[in-house]
Write a protein that holds these residues in place. Structure first.
Motif, PDB file in Angstrom:
ATOM      1  N   PHE A  13       0.823  -1.208   0.000  1.00  0.00           N
ATOM      2  CA  PHE A  13       0.000   0.000   0.000  1.00  0.00           C
ATOM      3  C   PHE A  13       0.859   1.261   0.000  1.00  0.00           C
ATOM      4  N   PHE A  14       1.867   1.306   0.878  1.00  0.00           N
ATOM      5  CA  PHE A  14       2.687   2.504   0.965  1.00  0.00           C
ATOM      6  C   PHE A  14       3.639   2.645  -0.216  1.00  0.00           C
ATOM      7  N   SER A  15       4.029   1.552  -0.823  1.00  0.00           N
ATOM      8  CA  SER A  15       4.870   1.666  -2.017  1.00  0.00           C
ATOM      9  C   SER A  15       4.057   2.211  -3.188  1.00  0.00           C
ATOM     10  N   ILE A  16       2.804   1.855  -3.280  1.00  0.00           N
ATOM     11  CA  ILE A  16       1.941   2.425  -4.320  1.00  0.00           C
ATOM     12  C   ILE A  16       1.752   3.919  -4.075  1.00  0.00           C
ATOM     13  N   LEU A  17       1.616   4.323  -2.831  1.00  0.00           N
ATOM     14  CA  LEU A  17       1.488   5.751  -2.525  1.00  0.00           C
ATOM     15  C   LEU A  17       2.738   6.513  -2.922  1.00  0.00           C
ATOM     16  N   GLU A  18       3.903   5.918  -2.732  1.00  0.00           N
ATOM     17  CA  GLU A  18       5.163   6.569  -3.116  1.00  0.00           C
ATOM     18  C   GLU A  18       5.246   6.780  -4.617  1.00  0.00           C
ATOM     19  N   THR A  20       2.822   7.102  -6.784  1.00  0.00           N
ATOM     20  CA  THR A  20       1.835   8.059  -7.284  1.00  0.00           C
ATOM     21  C   THR A  20       1.844   9.378  -6.523  1.00  0.00           C
ATOM     22  N   ALA A  21       2.840   9.614  -5.697  1.00  0.00           N
ATOM     23  CA  ALA A  21       2.841  10.796  -4.835  1.00  0.00           C
ATOM     24  C   ALA A  21       3.030  12.095  -5.599  1.00  0.00           C
ATOM     25  N   GLN A  22       3.902  12.111  -6.600  1.00  0.00           N
ATOM     26  CA  GLN A  22       4.213  13.358  -7.290  1.00  0.00           C
ATOM     27  C   GLN A  22       3.689  13.306  -8.709  1.00  0.00           C
ATOM     28  N   THR A  23       2.995  14.350  -9.062  1.00  0.00           N
ATOM     29  CA  THR A  23       2.527  14.441 -10.438  1.00  0.00           C
ATOM     30  C   THR A  23       3.653  14.970 -11.308  1.00  0.00           C
TER      31      THR A  23
END
Length: 71
Positions: A13-18, A20-23
């Motif tokens: 979950f947190f790796s997916i957030l990393e 997609t964190a920056q556009t």
């Protein structure tokens, strides 16, 4: 077993957030221009100073060990 599953889910979950964190940058952003800080100009000097300080420190430690061994 449940603890490993929870840990794996949290890591996923947190790796997916990393990811997609920056556009991405807009087209009008100069992201290839001059760097924000002139770090490249001082790398050679910093490396030389670090090598010299390391050499001096190693000599001091070696001298200290030799004097302790002689006692």
């Amino acid at each position: 077993m449940a603890r490993k599953t929870i840990v794996l889910l949290l890591v996923f979950f947190f790796s997916i957030l990393e990811v997609t964190a920056q556009t991405g940058f807009d087209d009008d952003v100069d992201d290839v221009g001059t760097p924000a800080a002139p770090i490249n100009n001082h790398l050679v000097i910093a490396t030389c100073v670090a090598v010299c300080l390391g050499y001096i420190r190693i000599k001091q430690i070696s001298k200290l060990k030799n004097t302790q061994r002689d006692l």
